[in-house]
Design a protein around this motif. Structure first.
Motif, PDB file in Angstrom:
ATOM      1  N   GLN A 110      41.550  44.382  35.295  1.00 14.10           N
ATOM      2  CA  GLN A 110      42.325  45.039  36.404  1.00 14.10           C
ATOM      3  C   GLN A 110      43.820  44.504  36.767  1.00 14.10           C
ATOM      4  O   GLN A 110      44.538  45.243  37.014  1.00 14.10           O
ATOM      5  N   PRO A 111      43.845  43.094  36.831  1.00  9.63           N
ATOM      6  CA  PRO A 111      45.132  42.513  37.122  1.00  9.63           C
ATOM      7  C   PRO A 111      46.055  42.904  36.007  1.00  9.63           C
ATOM      8  O   PRO A 111      47.298  43.226  36.256  1.00  9.63           O
ATOM      9  N   GLU A 114      47.095  46.427  36.551  1.00 10.10           N
ATOM     10  CA  GLU A 114      47.992  46.696  37.703  1.00 10.10           C
ATOM     11  C   GLU A 114      49.501  46.199  37.385  1.00 10.10           C
ATOM     12  O   GLU A 114      50.701  46.849  37.691  1.00 10.10           O
ATOM     13  N   LYS A 120      48.804  48.490  42.470  1.00 12.31           N
ATOM     14  CA  LYS A 120      47.955  47.297  43.227  1.00 12.31           C
ATOM     15  C   LYS A 120      46.833  48.021  43.429  1.00 12.31           C
ATOM     16  O   LYS A 120      46.651  49.135  44.135  1.00 12.31           O
ATOM     17  N   SER A 122      43.077  46.424  43.201  1.00 10.56           N
ATOM     18  CA  SER A 122      42.070  45.669  43.894  1.00 10.56           C
ATOM     19  C   SER A 122      40.801  46.128  44.357  1.00 10.56           C
ATOM     20  O   SER A 122      40.489  45.947  45.542  1.00 10.56           O
ATOM     21  N   VAL A 150      38.241  40.536  40.386  1.00 14.13           N
ATOM     22  CA  VAL A 150      38.647  41.063  41.390  1.00 14.13           C
ATOM     23  C   VAL A 150      37.736  40.711  42.444  1.00 14.13           C
ATOM     24  O   VAL A 150      36.506  40.866  42.656  1.00 14.13           O
ATOM     25  N   SER A 151      38.431  40.257  43.651  1.00 14.66           N
ATOM     26  CA  SER A 151      37.947  39.690  44.682  1.00 14.66           C
ATOM     27  C   SER A 151      36.677  40.739  45.207  1.00 14.66           C
ATOM     28  O   SER A 151      36.951  41.960  45.367  1.00 14.66           O
TER      29      SER A 151
END
Length: 163
Positions: A110-111, A114, A120, A122, A150-151
């Motif tokens: 995912q980062p 992005e 973005k 997240s 991802v948090s």
């Protein structure tokens, strides 16, 4: 589902969950008469039983791109990115998948997605057993949710009634 409902200690009320079936879980369709591979509902039925709100969105049965990540990373990440955008635009707080390859592509990359798409996202990605375990009373710490790329803090806050 009734047995599952009876074991719930912490209903996932207020959590909007998007299922991501991916392309492998329900195929080949000729081998299963349980789910329609073009319009499955099994995971959404589980989400509802857990007290969460299922989010239906067009990309839930698409390929995450993992099968081609080594041959064409850009196309793979675009496929994953399209699914993420679709889930977010449909109002999901998180995406849940039963496929470890989908989890890998949607969370771990995912980062990179992005950066490539200049957006973005997240949006947390969970494994289906993690979501079930949360409703059964396990803590995010017990489920190693802090080890996701991802948090997952958005999910923790939502379930604590903070956001």
């Amino acid at each position: 589902m009734q047995l599952l409902k009876e074991k719930i200690k912490k209903p996932l009320t207020g959590l909007k969950v998007a299922a991501f079936y991916g392309c492998y879980v329900l195929r080949p369709s000729g081998l299963s008469d349980y789910e329609n591979p073009d319009d499955p509902t099994g995971m959404e039925d589980i989400f509802a039983a857990l007290g969460a709100t299922p989010v239906y969105y067009p990309s839930r049965t698409k390929c995450c791109g993992f099968p081609i990540v080594m041959m064409n990373k850009k196309a793979s990440l675009e496929m994953a990115g399209n699914a993420l955008v679709d889930a977010i635009e449909s109002g999901a707080d998180c995406v849940v998948t039963g496929c470890p390859l989908c989890h890998l592509n949607l969370d771990s990359y995912q980062p990179e997605i992005e950066n490539m798409l200049q957006k973005k996202y997240s949006i947390p990605i969970l494994h289906l057993p993690q979501l079930v375990a949360l409703a059964l009373g396990y803590t995010p710490k017990e489920l190693d949710m802090d080890k996701h790329i991802v948090s997952t803090s958005k999910i923790k806050r939502k379930l604590a009634g903070v956001g």
